[in-house]
Write a protein that holds these residues in place. Structure first.
Motif, PDB file in Angstrom:
ATOM      1  N   LEU A  56      42.821  33.712  26.488  1.00 50.82           N
ATOM      2  CA  LEU A  56      42.039  34.762  25.848  1.00 50.82           C
ATOM      3  C   LEU A  56      42.767  36.102  25.861  1.00 50.82           C
ATOM      4  O   LEU A  56      42.850  36.792  24.854  1.00 50.82           O
ATOM      5  CB  LEU A  56      40.676  34.902  26.540  1.00 50.82           C
ATOM      6  N   PHE A  57      43.326  36.463  27.012  1.00 51.22           N
ATOM      7  CA  PHE A  57      44.001  37.750  27.156  1.00 51.22           C
ATOM      8  C   PHE A  57      45.497  37.675  26.880  1.00 51.22           C
ATOM      9  O   PHE A  57      46.173  38.687  26.897  1.00 51.22           O
ATOM     10  CB  PHE A  57      43.793  38.310  28.567  1.00 51.22           C
ATOM     11  N   GLN A  58      46.017  36.465  26.689  1.00 47.46           N
ATOM     12  CA  GLN A  58      47.455  36.227  26.522  1.00 47.46           C
ATOM     13  C   GLN A  58      48.227  36.787  27.709  1.00 47.46           C
ATOM     14  O   GLN A  58      49.150  37.592  27.569  1.00 47.46           O
ATOM     15  CB  GLN A  58      47.965  36.815  25.206  1.00 47.46           C
ATOM     16  N   ILE A  59      47.809  36.357  28.894  1.00 53.45           N
ATOM     17  CA  ILE A  59      48.440  36.783  30.139  1.00 53.45           C
ATOM     18  C   ILE A  59      48.790  35.538  30.954  1.00 53.45           C
ATOM     19  O   ILE A  59      48.425  34.424  30.592  1.00 53.45           O
ATOM     20  CB  ILE A  59      47.512  37.707  30.955  1.00 53.45           C
ATOM     21  N   THR A  60      49.482  35.743  32.066  1.00 53.17           N
ATOM     22  CA  THR A  60      49.861  34.641  32.943  1.00 53.17           C
ATOM     23  C   THR A  60      48.871  34.525  34.094  1.00 53.17           C
ATOM     24  O   THR A  60      48.093  35.447  34.361  1.00 53.17           O
ATOM     25  CB  THR A  60      51.270  34.863  33.510  1.00 53.17           C
ATOM     26  N   LYS A  61      48.929  33.391  34.793  1.00 52.59           N
ATOM     27  CA  LYS A  61      48.041  33.182  35.934  1.00 52.59           C
ATOM     28  C   LYS A  61      48.231  34.246  37.017  1.00 52.59           C
ATOM     29  O   LYS A  61      47.237  34.713  37.581  1.00 52.59           O
ATOM     30  CB  LYS A  61      48.235  31.780  36.513  1.00 52.59           C
ATOM     31  N   PRO A  62      49.471  34.646  37.339  1.00 60.23           N
ATOM     32  CA  PRO A  62      49.611  35.705  38.348  1.00 60.23           C
ATOM     33  C   PRO A  62      48.885  37.002  37.976  1.00 60.23           C
ATOM     34  O   PRO A  62      48.378  37.699  38.846  1.00 60.23           O
ATOM     35  CB  PRO A  62      51.126  35.917  38.437  1.00 60.23           C
ATOM     36  N   THR A  63      48.799  37.297  36.682  1.00 64.12           N
ATOM     37  CA  THR A  63      48.063  38.489  36.252  1.00 64.12           C
ATOM     38  C   THR A  63      46.577  38.326  36.537  1.00 64.12           C
ATOM     39  O   THR A  63      45.924  39.265  37.002  1.00 64.12           O
ATOM     40  CB  THR A  63      48.302  38.753  34.754  1.00 64.12           C
ATOM     41  N   VAL A  64      46.045  37.140  36.296  1.00 59.62           N
ATOM     42  CA  VAL A  64      44.626  36.884  36.600  1.00 59.62           C
ATOM     43  C   VAL A  64      44.398  37.039  38.099  1.00 59.62           C
ATOM     44  O   VAL A  64      43.404  37.635  38.529  1.00 59.62           O
ATOM     45  CB  VAL A  64      44.190  35.479  36.125  1.00 59.62           C
ATOM     46  N   TYR A  65      45.329  36.530  38.916  1.00 64.71           N
ATOM     47  CA  TYR A  65      45.205  36.673  40.369  1.00 64.71           C
ATOM     48  C   TYR A  65      45.234  38.144  40.779  1.00 64.71           C
ATOM     49  O   TYR A  65      44.489  38.565  41.672  1.00 64.71           O
ATOM     50  CB  TYR A  65      46.315  35.904  41.095  1.00 64.71           C
ATOM     51  N   GLU A  66      46.077  38.940  40.135  1.00 63.31           N
ATOM     52  CA  GLU A  66      46.118  40.381  40.416  1.00 63.31           C
ATOM     53  C   GLU A  66      44.792  41.035  40.050  1.00 63.31           C
ATOM     54  O   GLU A  66      44.276  41.873  40.784  1.00 63.31           O
ATOM     55  CB  GLU A  66      47.254  41.053  39.634  1.00 63.31           C
ATOM     56  N   TRP A  67      44.249  40.670  38.897  1.00 62.14           N
ATOM     57  CA  TRP A  67      42.980  41.250  38.460  1.00 62.14           C
ATOM     58  C   TRP A  67      41.868  40.910  39.443  1.00 62.14           C
ATOM     59  O   TRP A  67      41.003  41.745  39.711  1.00 62.14           O
ATOM     60  CB  TRP A  67      42.616  40.767  37.064  1.00 62.14           C
ATOM     61  N   THR A  68      41.875  39.694  39.984  1.00 63.50           N
ATOM     62  CA  THR A  68      40.845  39.331  40.960  1.00 63.50           C
ATOM     63  C   THR A  68      41.058  40.085  42.262  1.00 63.50           C
ATOM     64  O   THR A  68      40.107  40.527  42.894  1.00 63.50           O
ATOM     65  CB  THR A  68      40.816  37.813  41.231  1.00 63.50           C
ATOM     66  N   ARG A  69      42.307  40.263  42.651  1.00 64.48           N
ATOM     67  CA  ARG A  69      42.602  40.994  43.890  1.00 64.48           C
ATOM     68  C   ARG A  69      42.189  42.461  43.779  1.00 64.48           C
ATOM     69  O   ARG A  69      41.735  43.058  44.741  1.00 64.48           O
ATOM     70  CB  ARG A  69      44.095  40.879  44.203  1.00 64.48           C
ATOM     71  N   HIS A  70      42.333  43.036  42.569  1.00 59.83           N
ATOM     72  CA  HIS A  70      41.977  44.444  42.369  1.00 59.83           C
ATOM     73  C   HIS A  70      40.533  44.639  41.933  1.00 59.83           C
ATOM     74  O   HIS A  70      40.107  45.752  41.655  1.00 59.83           O
ATOM     75  CB  HIS A  70      42.926  45.086  41.349  1.00 59.83           C
TER      76      HIS A  70
END
Length: 105
Positions: A56-70
């Motif tokens: 959906l966002f055209q991002i990687t899994k590590p970016t999703v992990y960063e978003w959850t961490r923040h």
């Protein structure tokens, strides 16, 4: 202490440009209706997998992990799988779009 970024622009300029790119991509996604399809018989898809959020966002899994961490996204664990609420995704999209409108003024 601010983490140094090794780019020829200031960190404020970097984050501003990143925000503009994300806003443009999110606006395009919203305008083209590229949300994941809903299962038959459901009016809305309540949960998204990490892969669907990435698509959906055209991002990687590590970016999703960063978003959850923040705290940008809240993960929900169902047995051994992690999901994200569609309402959280929509509020993230709306927040990003409203932020871009404020920065354009």
């Amino acid at each position: 202490m601010e983490t140094p970024i090794l780019f020829p622009i200031s960190s404020d300029e970097y984050w501003q440009k990143l925000s503009e790119v994300m806003d443009r991509l999110l606006t395009e996604k919203l305008n083209h209706g590229s949300y994941p399809t809903t299962p038959p018989g459901m009016t809305a898809r309540p949960l998204l997998t990490i892969k669907e959020v990435c698509d959906l966002f055209q991002i990687t899994k590590p970016t999703v992990y960063e978003w959850t961490r923040h705290g940008k996204l809240k993960p929900y664990k169902v047995r051994a799988r992690v999901y994200f609420l569609m309402s959280d995704i929509e509020s993230l999209l709306k927040g990003s779009i409203s932020q871009s409108e404020k920065s354009e003024r």
